[in-house]
Design a protein around this motif. Structure first.
Motif, PDB file in Angstrom:
ATOM      1  N   ARG A 138      17.969 -89.125   3.136  1.00  0.00           N
ATOM      2  CA  ARG A 138      16.558 -88.746   3.144  1.00  0.00           C
ATOM      3  C   ARG A 138      15.765 -89.585   4.143  1.00  0.00           C
ATOM      4  O   ARG A 138      14.849 -89.087   4.804  1.00  0.00           O
ATOM      5  CB  ARG A 138      15.982 -88.922   1.726  1.00  0.00           C
ATOM      6  CG  ARG A 138      14.555 -88.409   1.555  1.00  0.00           C
ATOM      7  CD  ARG A 138      14.472 -86.902   1.751  1.00  0.00           C
ATOM      8  NE  ARG A 138      15.267 -86.189   0.788  1.00  0.00           N
ATOM      9  CZ  ARG A 138      14.818 -85.725  -0.374  1.00  0.00           C
ATOM     10  NH1 ARG A 138      13.555 -85.914  -0.715  1.00  0.00           N
ATOM     11  NH2 ARG A 138      15.618 -85.053  -1.194  1.00  0.00           N
ATOM     12  N   ILE A 139      16.106 -90.849   4.267  1.00  0.00           N
ATOM     13  CA  ILE A 139      15.441 -91.712   5.243  1.00  0.00           C
ATOM     14  C   ILE A 139      15.703 -91.225   6.661  1.00  0.00           C
ATOM     15  O   ILE A 139      14.851 -91.342   7.537  1.00  0.00           O
ATOM     16  CB  ILE A 139      15.893 -93.175   5.055  1.00  0.00           C
ATOM     17  CG1 ILE A 139      15.245 -93.759   3.786  1.00  0.00           C
ATOM     18  CG2 ILE A 139      15.558 -94.038   6.270  1.00  0.00           C
ATOM     19  CD1 ILE A 139      15.724 -95.147   3.428  1.00  0.00           C
ATOM     20  N   GLY A 140      16.889 -90.661   6.888  1.00  0.00           N
ATOM     21  CA  GLY A 140      17.167 -90.047   8.183  1.00  0.00           C
ATOM     22  C   GLY A 140      17.955 -90.895   9.146  1.00  0.00           C
ATOM     23  O   GLY A 140      17.747 -90.820  10.362  1.00  0.00           O
ATOM     24  N   ILE A 141      18.884 -91.704   8.628  1.00  0.00           N
ATOM     25  CA  ILE A 141      19.758 -92.459   9.519  1.00  0.00           C
ATOM     26  C   ILE A 141      20.589 -91.479  10.352  1.00  0.00           C
ATOM     27  O   ILE A 141      21.064 -90.456   9.845  1.00  0.00           O
ATOM     28  CB  ILE A 141      20.699 -93.379   8.710  1.00  0.00           C
ATOM     29  CG1 ILE A 141      19.904 -94.475   8.019  1.00  0.00           C
ATOM     30  CG2 ILE A 141      21.752 -94.016   9.598  1.00  0.00           C
ATOM     31  CD1 ILE A 141      20.756 -95.420   7.219  1.00  0.00           C
ATOM     32  N   SER A 142      20.797 -91.835  11.600  1.00  0.00           N
ATOM     33  CA  SER A 142      21.624 -91.019  12.478  1.00  0.00           C
ATOM     34  C   SER A 142      23.052 -91.531  12.553  1.00  0.00           C
ATOM     35  O   SER A 142      24.013 -90.771  12.506  1.00  0.00           O
ATOM     36  CB  SER A 142      21.019 -90.968  13.884  1.00  0.00           C
ATOM     37  OG  SER A 142      21.827 -90.214  14.755  1.00  0.00           O
ATOM     38  N   VAL A 143      23.190 -92.857  12.672  1.00  0.00           N
ATOM     39  CA  VAL A 143      24.511 -93.433  12.871  1.00  0.00           C
ATOM     40  C   VAL A 143      24.490 -94.874  12.367  1.00  0.00           C
ATOM     41  O   VAL A 143      23.463 -95.547  12.417  1.00  0.00           O
ATOM     42  CB  VAL A 143      24.913 -93.350  14.365  1.00  0.00           C
ATOM     43  CG1 VAL A 143      24.007 -94.191  15.226  1.00  0.00           C
ATOM     44  CG2 VAL A 143      26.363 -93.716  14.580  1.00  0.00           C
ATOM     45  N   SER A 144      25.634 -95.349  11.871  1.00  0.00           N
ATOM     46  CA  SER A 144      25.749 -96.727  11.405  1.00  0.00           C
ATOM     47  C   SER A 144      27.159 -97.232  11.658  1.00  0.00           C
ATOM     48  O   SER A 144      28.132 -96.475  11.547  1.00  0.00           O
ATOM     49  CB  SER A 144      25.438 -96.832   9.910  1.00  0.00           C
ATOM     50  OG  SER A 144      25.674 -98.153   9.427  1.00  0.00           O
ATOM     51  N   SER A 145      27.269 -98.517  11.955  1.00  0.00           N
ATOM     52  CA  SER A 145      28.593 -99.125  11.924  1.00  0.00           C
ATOM     53  C   SER A 145      29.009 -99.305  10.472  1.00  0.00           C
ATOM     54  O   SER A 145      28.165 -99.325   9.567  1.00  0.00           O
ATOM     55  CB  SER A 145      28.569-100.495  12.609  1.00  0.00           C
ATOM     56  OG  SER A 145      27.784-101.401  11.864  1.00  0.00           O
TER      57      SER A 145
END
Length: 604
Positions: A138-145
C-alpha cells in the motif's frame, strides 16, 4: 513478478549474461571518465533540459506496524540543542512518504534496503509477516534489497512472501490455518508487489542468483539501474539450516560485475546500490552531513564501487546518516522501525544521463499530533485487533523498566535478566549435576526495551515480551571447557565482529573482566582482551580443563554472530523455546528486579 514501476529484465534470466560481461569494464571506465568531466563542470550553468529524479528510501522496518516508544534525535534550528521526536508506526510512515512523493509526484520512486520483515512484533509475526507485506504494498515500494532477516524462515518462505499464497499447514496443524494465521483477506495473500533483489545470494546447486540481481526503472525519461545485495556475512546471522545451499558473495565484486550490463545492455544512466550493510557516525542528531566518526564495514564496500554507482542506500546497522564520500558518491541510511525516511534528489540531464547535482535529507515519521494514512491505519488496526487479546495478556511484573542499552563494560540490564532466564530454563526440572551453570545471550537477540505496560505501569504483557525476544529459538545446554569459555569471550572482539565489539550478556554467578587497552579486531584465535584469571563462577576461578554446562539460544549454539566456539561444543540437553522460558521465569519471580551491573569488569 509484479512491480509498481516498469521492470526491464530483472536478472531472472537463465543465461546469467551479467557474469560474462566483465569484458565491459573498459567501456565502464570510459563512462566513468564522462562522469569526471561532468563533475568538473558542476559549477557551470545547468542545461535547459534537466529532470529531477527523487528516491524515497528506508530500511530495517522489521514489521513494526504499530507506533512504539521510539524517538529520533532532531537538532533545533539555529541552536546546538537536540530534542527527541516520538516517531514510528506504519500509518505515520505512509503519510510521510505520501507527502514526500507529492513534492515530485511524477518522478519519485520508493525503495528499501532490506530487513523489511523478520524479528517482527506479534501484530505481524503472528500472521507470518503477511500484514507487513500488505502494508508495504500500500505504501508503494517499487524495489528492495533483501537483508539477512528476509531469510529468517528460510528461502521457501521468502519465495512465498514475494509470490503470494497461504502459509503451509504445520505438522501439528496449529499454523497455516486460512483465516486464523494466514491469508487473512478473503482467504488470499497476494504477496509482494515490489521486487526483492539479491544479486549476491547464490544458489549453490545452480550457481545462479536465488533472486533477481537487479531491476531497471524509468523515471522522467531517465533509466536507473538498481542492484540489491545483502551483507556477505549473512550466514553468521542466521541458523545454518535456513541458508543451507546458499552462498553470499562479495558485495563489491557482485555490484561491479553488473555495471557493464546495466550501462550497455540496459542503457541506464547510472546505478543505485541497495546495500544491506551499514556503518555508524557519532552525530548527536540526524542530518549531520559532516558525518563525524563515520566507521563500519560499509566503507570497505562503498569506496571500492564502480563510479557508475552514484548512490548507495544502506541498512543493517539501524543508524541514520546522509554522507558524501570523497569521490562524490552519496550514502544514506534511515535508522530503523519506520521512524524515518530519506529523500534523495538527483538532477539529471536526460540526453547524456549525467547527474548534475544530488542532495539528500532524512525526514521523521513523527507520531505525536501528526497526520496518519487512513488506509494503512485501517489495515494495521485490523491486525492489531486480531492480536489484542493475546498481546495484552499480562505475563509478569517489573520493579523498574529494563533498558537494553549497554554501559561501558558492555552490560545491559535487560540482557542480564534474559541471561538469568536462560539459566533458569537450563536448570528447571533437571538434576543438580546436569543443570546449567552459566548462560549467555547475544545482544542482537534483544530486540526492544522492556518498560512495562503503558496503561498498567510496570505490568509486562505477552506482546511486549514477544517484542523483546521474537525469534522462537530453543535453548540448548552445551558442555564447554574453561578454555572454550575464554575463547568464546575473546570472540566478542575478534574479527569479524563490529568495531565496538559484540559483548554477550552473562548470567548471575559468572564474572570476568576485559582490558580495553588490548587491541580490538584481532584475527580469530588471537584475541587477548579477557584478563587472565578473571573468569569466575560463584567466586571460584574457572579451570581451563574442566567442563561447564552452558545454556545459550539455538542461534548461538550453531555459531551465530561469529561465535563459532559454541558450535564446537557438545549438546547435553534442549529446553523449551525461549519465549516459553521467559514467561516461566517471570511467573516464578513474581516481580522481576533490575539486576546489578557487576558481572563484567573493565580495565582501562
Amino acid at each position: 513478478m509484479r512491480s509498481n514501476g516498469t521492470l526491464f529484465r530483472a536478472a531472472e534470466r537463465d543465461d546469467m549474461r551479467w557474469w560474462r560481461k566483465r569484458c565491459g569494464v573498459v567501456l565502464s571506465l570510459l563512462w566513468a571518465l564522462s562522469l569526471l568531466v561532468g563533475c568538473a563542470n558542476e559549477g557551470a550553468p545547468r542545461p535547459a533540459s534537466t529532470v529531477t529524479v527523487s528516491l524515497v528510501g528506508f530500511n530495517d522496518f522489521h514489521g513494526q506496524l504499530l507506533p512504539g516508544n521510539g524517538s529520533v534525535p532532531v537538532a533545533r534550528d539555529g541552536t546546538d540543542a537536540v530534542e527527541r521526536v516520538p516517531a514510528g508506526g506504519a500509518a505515520y510512515l505512509a503519510a510521510l512518504i505520501k507527502r514526500l512523493r507529492a513534492e515530485n509526484p511524477d518522478n519519485t520512486l520508493v525503495v528499501a534496503a532490506g530487513d523489511l520483515i523478520g524479528a517482527s512484533p506479534l501484530v505481524s509475526s503472528l500472521f507470518h509477516d503477511e500484514p507487513t507485506i500488505e502494508v508495504l504494498n500500500r505504501i508503494g515500494i517499487s524495489v528492495s534489497s533483501v537483508g539477512n532477516h528476509e531469510f529468517e524462515k528460510g528461502r521457501n518462505e521468502l519465495f512465498r512472501l514475494q509470490r503470494g499464497g497461504c502459509h503451509p499447514v504445520s505438522a501439528d496443524g496449529t499454523q497455516g490455518v486460512v483465516g486464523r494465521d494466514t491469508c487473512m483477506t478473503d482467504g488470499r495473500f497476494e504477496g509482494a508487489k515490489f521486487t526483492y533483489l539479491g544479486a549476491n545470494v547464490i544458489d549453490r546447486q545452480s550457481g545462479r542468483p536465488l533472486l533477481p540481481a537487479y531491476a531497471v526503472r524509468e523515471i522522467g525519461g531517465v533509466r536507473i539501474g538498481f542492484v540489491g545485495v545483502t551483507l556477505r556475512e549473512t550466514p553468521a546471522t542466521m541458523p545454518r539450516k535456513l541458508v543451507e545451499g546458499l552462498d553470499f558473495a562479495d558485495e563489491v565484486a557482485t555490484i561491479n560485475a553488473l555495471v557493464p550490463t546495466l550501462l550497455h545492455d540496459e542503457r541506464v544512466a547510472f546505478v543505485v546500490a541497495l546495500l544491506h550493510q551499514g556503518g555508524e557516525t557519532t552525530a548527536r542528531a540526524i542530518n549531520d552531513t559532516a558525518c563525524p566518526g563515520f566507521s563500519g564495514a560499509v566503507l570497505r564496500i562503498v569506496d571500492r564501487l564502480d563510479p557508475a554507482v552514484q548512490v548507495v542506500m544502506t541498512g543493517h546497522t539501524h543508524e541514520e546518516y546522509v554522507c558524501t564520500r570523497p569521490d562524490g558518491r552519496l550514502m544514506t541510511q534511515a535508522g530503523n522501525y519506520g521512524r524515518m525516511a530519506t529523500k534523495i534528489d538527483l538532477v539529471v540531464e536526460p540526453g547524456s544521463g549525467r547527474v548534475l547535482a544530488k542532495s539528500a535529507r532524512t525526514h521523521v515519521a513523527a507520531n505525536r499530533g501528526a497526520v496518519k494514512d487512513d488506509d494503512v491505519d485501517g489495515m494495521v488496526g485490523r491486525y492489531a485487533a486480531l492480536t489484542a487479546e493475546r498481546a495484552q495478556a499480562i505475563v509478569g511484573h517489573l520493579a523498574a523498566p529494563l533498558s537494553r542499552a549497554a554501559n561501558r563494560t558492555g552490560e545491559r540490564p535487560l540482557g542480564n535478566v534474559l541471561a538469568d532466564a536462560y539459566l533458569f530454563g537450563g536448570q528447571a526440572g533437571v538434576p543438580a549435576d546436569q543443570a546449567a551453570q552459566i548462560a549467555f545471550v547475544n545482544p542482537g537477540g534483544i530486540r526492544a526495551e522492556l518498560s512495562g505496560d503503558p496503561v498498567r505501569g510496570l505490568d509486562v504483557s505477552f506482546g511486549q515480551l514477544y517484542a523483546v525476544h521474537p525469534f522462537g529459538n530453543t535453548l540448548p545446554t552445551l558442555s564447554m571447557t574453561g578454555e572454550q569459555l575464554r575463547r568464546v569471550l575473546e570472540q566478542q572482539w575478534e574479527s569479524p565482529q563490529p568495531p565496538s565489539g559484540n559483548v554477550l550478556a552473562v548470567s548471575a554467578g559468572f564474572t570476568y573482566a576485559w582490558d580495553a587497552a588490548q587491541p580490538i579486531g584481532a584475527a580469530p584465535g588471537q584475541g587477548r582482551r579477557v584478563v587472565p584469571g578473571s573468569m569466575r563462577l560463584h567466586g571460584v576461578p574457572i579451570d581451563p580443563t574442566v567442563n561447564y554446562r552452558v545454556t545459550v539460544n539455538s542461534f548461538l549454539a550453531h555459531g551465530g554472530d561469529n561465535f563459532s566456539v559454541f558450535s564446537e561444543a557438545a549438546t547435553l540437553a534442549e529446553s523449551e523455546r525461549d519465549l516459553d522460558v521467559l514467561m516461566a521465569y517471570f511467573r516464578a519471580q513474581g516481580v522481576v528486579q533490575a539486576p546489578a551491573l557487576d558481572r563484567i569488569g573493565r580495565r582501562n
